[in-house]
Design a protein around this motif. Sequence first.
Motif, PDB file in Angstrom:
ATOM      1  N   ASN A 121      -2.509 -19.919  57.420  1.00  0.00           N
ATOM      2  CA  ASN A 121      -1.683 -19.039  58.222  1.00  0.00           C
ATOM      3  C   ASN A 121      -1.462 -17.778  57.405  1.00  0.00           C
ATOM      4  N   ASP A 123       0.543 -15.453  57.373  1.00  0.00           N
ATOM      5  CA  ASP A 123       1.908 -15.088  56.999  1.00  0.00           C
ATOM      6  C   ASP A 123       2.449 -15.904  55.830  1.00  0.00           C
ATOM      7  N   ASP A 124       1.687 -16.890  55.371  1.00  0.00           N
ATOM      8  CA  ASP A 124       2.157 -17.792  54.309  1.00  0.00           C
ATOM      9  C   ASP A 124       1.787 -17.327  52.904  1.00  0.00           C
ATOM     10  N   TYR A 125       1.285 -16.094  52.771  1.00  0.00           N
ATOM     11  CA  TYR A 125       0.726 -15.663  51.490  1.00  0.00           C
ATOM     12  C   TYR A 125       1.302 -14.337  51.022  1.00  0.00           C
ATOM     13  N   ASN A 126       1.310 -14.180  49.702  1.00  0.00           N
ATOM     14  CA  ASN A 126       1.568 -12.887  49.086  1.00  0.00           C
ATOM     15  C   ASN A 126       0.219 -12.248  48.785  1.00  0.00           C
ATOM     16  N   ALA A 142      -0.415 -18.470  47.849  1.00  0.00           N
ATOM     17  CA  ALA A 142       0.472 -19.162  48.784  1.00  0.00           C
ATOM     18  C   ALA A 142       1.912 -19.143  48.289  1.00  0.00           C
ATOM     19  N   ARG A 143       2.831 -18.997  49.222  1.00  0.00           N
ATOM     20  CA  ARG A 143       4.243 -19.086  48.895  1.00  0.00           C
ATOM     21  C   ARG A 143       4.641 -20.539  48.685  1.00  0.00           C
ATOM     22  N   ARG A 144       5.830 -20.735  48.186  1.00  0.00           N
ATOM     23  CA  ARG A 144       6.287 -22.080  47.831  1.00  0.00           C
ATOM     24  C   ARG A 144       6.242 -23.017  49.043  1.00  0.00           C
ATOM     25  N   ASP A 145       5.786 -24.235  48.791  1.00  0.00           N
ATOM     26  CA  ASP A 145       5.743 -25.319  49.778  1.00  0.00           C
ATOM     27  C   ASP A 145       4.690 -25.127  50.871  1.00  0.00           C
ATOM     28  N   VAL A 146       3.839 -24.132  50.727  1.00  0.00           N
ATOM     29  CA  VAL A 146       2.763 -23.954  51.706  1.00  0.00           C
ATOM     30  C   VAL A 146       1.681 -25.005  51.468  1.00  0.00           C
ATOM     31  N   LYS A 147       1.252 -25.678  52.529  1.00  0.00           N
ATOM     32  CA  LYS A 147       0.189 -26.666  52.425  1.00  0.00           C
ATOM     33  C   LYS A 147      -1.147 -26.010  52.734  1.00  0.00           C
ATOM     34  N   LYS A 150      -4.206 -22.839  48.659  1.00  0.00           N
ATOM     35  CA  LYS A 150      -3.185 -22.385  47.722  1.00  0.00           C
ATOM     36  C   LYS A 150      -3.466 -20.988  47.180  1.00  0.00           C
TER      37      LYS A 150
END
Length: 208
Positions: A121, A123-126, A142-147, A150
Motif C-alpha cells: 500500500n 501510503d504505508d511508506y516513507n 515501511a512505517r512501523r507495524d506495516v506487513k 519492508k
Amino acid sequence: MKTRKMLLCLPLFIILVFCGSFTKGSSYNNEESRKIFDYTYNMVFGPQGSSLSYNVNIIGVLKVDGSIWYKDKKRKFVESRYKSWNDGTKEYWVDTKKKTVTLYTAGKRKKERYESKFSFNADDYNYSHKETKTTYEVMLDARRDVKGIKHLKAIIDKRTRAPKFLKIKVLWFWTTVNISNFRSGGISDDVFRFPAEQYKSYQMIDER
C-alpha cells in the motif's frame, strides 16, 4: 515449494519502480519522492498500458525470468513454466510442466497465503531518493507495524527514466529484480487474449 509459490506473486510488484521529472540536486524530501512514485505508477497502470522483462533472484537460491504486460485491469505474464492471461473478464493460468490450463473469473482467483507477504500500500511508506551521475535511486521504507514489503529500492536510468533494477525486502530475505525492455504505451488489447489453439492438448480446469 513455498518459495516457488511466492515467485508467482513477484510479477505483480516488480513494476513498482519509480521514475519521472527531477530538479537538480542530490537529495529530495519525502513529498517530492512520493510525486515521483505516483507519476510512474500512472505510467505503468494508466490506460496506455505498459510492459517489461524481468530477471528475479531470491536470496541467491531461486531464479526466474520472464515478461509482463499491464493495461487497465488486464494482465499477462510469461515465464518458462508458468504463463497467465487476464483479459479483464477471464483469467487463464497455464502450467507447462503439468500441461494444465486453469480458468478463473478475473480477479477471483484464490490467492496463495504467501502472496500476502508481498502486500503493498503506497501510503504505508516513507519515501526518499537521490541521484548518481547516471541513475536515480528511490527508496521506500515501511512505517512501523506495516506487513508485507519492508523496504524497496529502485534504480532508474537518468536519461531515459526507464527502470533498471529493484531490490525488495520481505520478512528476513532480499529479492533482486533486473528490469529491461520497459515500455509505456502502445499495448494492444490483443496481447491479453488467451491463445487457446496453442493449448488445446492441455487439461482444462474450470474454477469459475
